[in-house]
Write a protein that holds these residues in place. Structure first.
Motif, PDB file in Angstrom:
ATOM      1  N   UNK A  88       0.779  -1.123   0.065  1.00  0.00           N
ATOM      2  CA  UNK A  88       0.009  -0.113   0.049  1.00  0.00           C
ATOM      3  C   UNK A  88       0.780   1.275  -0.119  1.00  0.00           C
ATOM      4  N   UNK A  89       1.962   1.111   0.626  1.00  0.00           N
ATOM      5  CA  UNK A  89       2.878   2.512   0.616  1.00  0.00           C
ATOM      6  C   UNK A  89       4.053   2.528  -0.309  1.00  0.00           C
ATOM      7  N   UNK A 120      -8.470  -5.127  -2.189  1.00  0.00           N
ATOM      8  CA  UNK A 120      -7.911  -4.299  -3.692  1.00  0.00           C
ATOM      9  C   UNK A 120      -6.866  -5.049  -4.214  1.00  0.00           C
ATOM     10  N   UNK A 121      -6.355  -4.579  -5.363  1.00  0.00           N
ATOM     11  CA  UNK A 121      -5.395  -5.138  -5.932  1.00  0.00           C
ATOM     12  C   UNK A 121      -4.421  -3.908  -6.205  1.00  0.00           C
ATOM     13  N   UNK A 122      -3.241  -4.524  -6.614  1.00  0.00           N
ATOM     14  CA  UNK A 122      -2.302  -3.411  -7.173  1.00  0.00           C
ATOM     15  C   UNK A 122      -1.505  -4.407  -8.348  1.00  0.00           C
ATOM     16  N   UNK A 157      -4.275  -7.455  -2.241  1.00  0.00           N
ATOM     17  CA  UNK A 157      -4.127  -7.069  -0.819  1.00  0.00           C
ATOM     18  C   UNK A 157      -5.366  -7.326  -0.128  1.00  0.00           C
ATOM     19  N   UNK A 158      -5.180  -8.220   0.834  1.00  0.00           N
ATOM     20  CA  UNK A 158      -6.457  -8.719   1.706  1.00  0.00           C
ATOM     21  C   UNK A 158      -6.472  -8.146   2.886  1.00  0.00           C
ATOM     22  N   UNK A 159      -7.335  -7.014   3.066  1.00  0.00           N
ATOM     23  CA  UNK A 159      -7.563  -6.284   4.459  1.00  0.00           C
ATOM     24  C   UNK A 159      -8.178  -7.212   5.307  1.00  0.00           C
ATOM     25  N   UNK A 175      -4.044   0.575   3.847  1.00  0.00           N
ATOM     26  CA  UNK A 175      -2.859   0.265   4.495  1.00  0.00           C
ATOM     27  C   UNK A 175      -1.899   1.341   4.546  1.00  0.00           C
ATOM     28  N   UNK A 176      -2.472   2.207   4.733  1.00  0.00           N
ATOM     29  CA  UNK A 176      -1.739   3.744   4.517  1.00  0.00           C
ATOM     30  C   UNK A 176      -1.153   4.126   3.104  1.00  0.00           C
TER      31      UNK A 176
END
Length: 414
Positions: free
Chosen positions: A66-67, A304-306, A327-329, A359-360
């Motif tokens: 996320x960062x 969400x995804x990246x 990315x599985x919150x 995630x920031x």
């Protein structure tokens, strides 16, 4: 590390899976054995031409992705991890105009403008109005309960305050809030056969919502007012949003500020009514930490995804340029390396570094303060007006690939 004991073909984005449950045991298995795990998919199944995605399940790794937008892009394949298999690529690419799917520096420019609407001062200015609205919403639900005292908590309570808050924030007439509810529902419900919503209907709803917002923008450009819309689209010498950018911002807000907060409130009510000790504690003490635990517990956005912009390493795995990374919150928010007894609903949990607002990094939720305010206000009103609320049925879940949604939650005041 040992190999994860998952069934063959297990896919964390299978809408049939999330229709029934969030796969917390399977997330725990991956965190223990292979925290970054390749999930194969048939090409085209999720709307993409690749063969799967990497599932990222540990809190630390979700934060890392996320960062680091320079390594993990929201723009290349958007942040939505699974579309309907019939979607066309140009329809996916069109969603890059939404702030959720931008990367810096364009994301930075747009965010600097829209965050004017979410300053502490702007949120404080809404608080008393929303407090009164929360009280009226709960009183109306109580008055409209059936002869047996039962009503649907989702439609009568949970959806109302987020809709009214959005209307207050950007000046949508309250009588139009149901249009926003209908359009946003259709945009995210294409995986649920109960709604019989096709991808085309979802796109039409998005177009209608964008057109509605663009008309608002055009009106303010012609006749500026003392409101948030004017600050976003007509503020001189401060940079502003073009009419189409404002339209896509309202579209994002209708999902991020409506669907997610509504689901957090629904999950929170269910958690309270299945954890009566916590409900009694809340009614007695009203801990300031409550809203954050509700968001952690419910985690309305499962993932969400990246997309990797270059070859890199994550969690011991070699990620190739172009690979999609989920990315599985929901997994990160149950990571025992971060949370004591994450399986426990504890409204006094402090600290609570959950990732329910992201995630920031650049995409951390702009509306966090507004969302937690809404959650606090509505549960205070419920505790004051109907403290004896009881469950009258199991929640009916939304069939979705990435949302932890609740369609219906029958409760009773008798």
């Amino acid at each position: 590390m040992p190999c994860p004991a998952l069934p063959d073909g297990f896919d964390f984005t299978d809408p049939d899976l999330l229709h029934h449950r969030v796969p917390l045991p399977e997330f725990a298995e991956l965190r223990r054995t292979e925290p970054v795990h390749w999930v194969p998919q048939q090409p085209g199944l999720a709307g993409f031409g690749d063969e799967g995605y990497w599932a990222v399940t540990r809190h630390a790794d979700v934060k890392y992705v996320s960062t680091h937008p320079e390594l993990f892009s929201s723009y290349l394949n958007t942040a939505i991890i699974r579309f309907n298999e019939h979607i066309q690529r140009d329809a996916i690419d069109a969603q890059r105009l939404i702030i959720l799917n931008m990367d810096p520096p364009e994301h930075t420019r747009v965010r600097q403008i829209v965050q004017r609407g979410f300053t502490p001062r702007a949120i404080r200015a809404l608080e008393e109005t929303l407090r009164n609205r929360a009280g009226r919403i709960v009183e109306s639900a109580l008055a409209g309960a059936g002869p047996d005292g039962a009503f649907d908590f989702v439609t009568q309570v949970a959806c109302e305050l987020p809709l009214q808050a959005i209307a207050e924030l950007i000046g949508i007439p309250q009588e139009d809030r149901l249009k926003i509810f209908d359009w946003s529902n259709k945009m995210i419900s294409y995986d649920d056969p109960e709604y019989a919503i096709t991808e085309e209907v979802g796109q039409e709803s998005a177009t209608e919502l964008i057109a509605y917002a663009m008309n608002m923008s055009a009106d303010r450009k012609q006749c500026p007012a003392e409101d948030i819309v004017t600050k976003l689209v007509a503020a001189e010498d401060e940079g502003n949003l073009a009419s189409d950018e404002f339209g896509f911002f309202v579209l994002a807000l209708s999902v991020a500020g409506n669907e997610t907060t509504r689901n957090a409130i629904s999950h929170g009510m269910h958690a309270f009514l299945t954890h009566p000790v916590q409900w009694d504690l809340y009614k007695r003490e009203r801990p300031a930490t409550t809203a954050e635990e509700i968001v952690r517990w419910g985690t309305p956005v499962v993932s969400f995804q990246r997309t990797a912009t270059q070859d890199t390493e994550l969690g011991g795995q070699q990620i190739r340029k172009g690979d999609r990374v989920g990315i599985f919150y929901s997994s990160a928010n149950n990571d025992p390396d971060v949370f004591d007894a994450p399986e426990s609903f504890d409204i006094t949990r402090d600290p609570n570094p959950h990732l329910g607002f992201g995630g920031g990094g650049p995409h951390f939720c702009l509306g966090k303060s507004l969302a937690t305010l809404e959650i606090d206000l509505i549960f205070n009103a419920i505790a004051d007006t109907m403290p004896g609320l009881q469950l009258a049925g199991d929640p009916r879940r939304l069939r979705s690939a990435w949302l932890n949604g609740v369609k219906e939650l029958q409760v009773s005041v008798s």
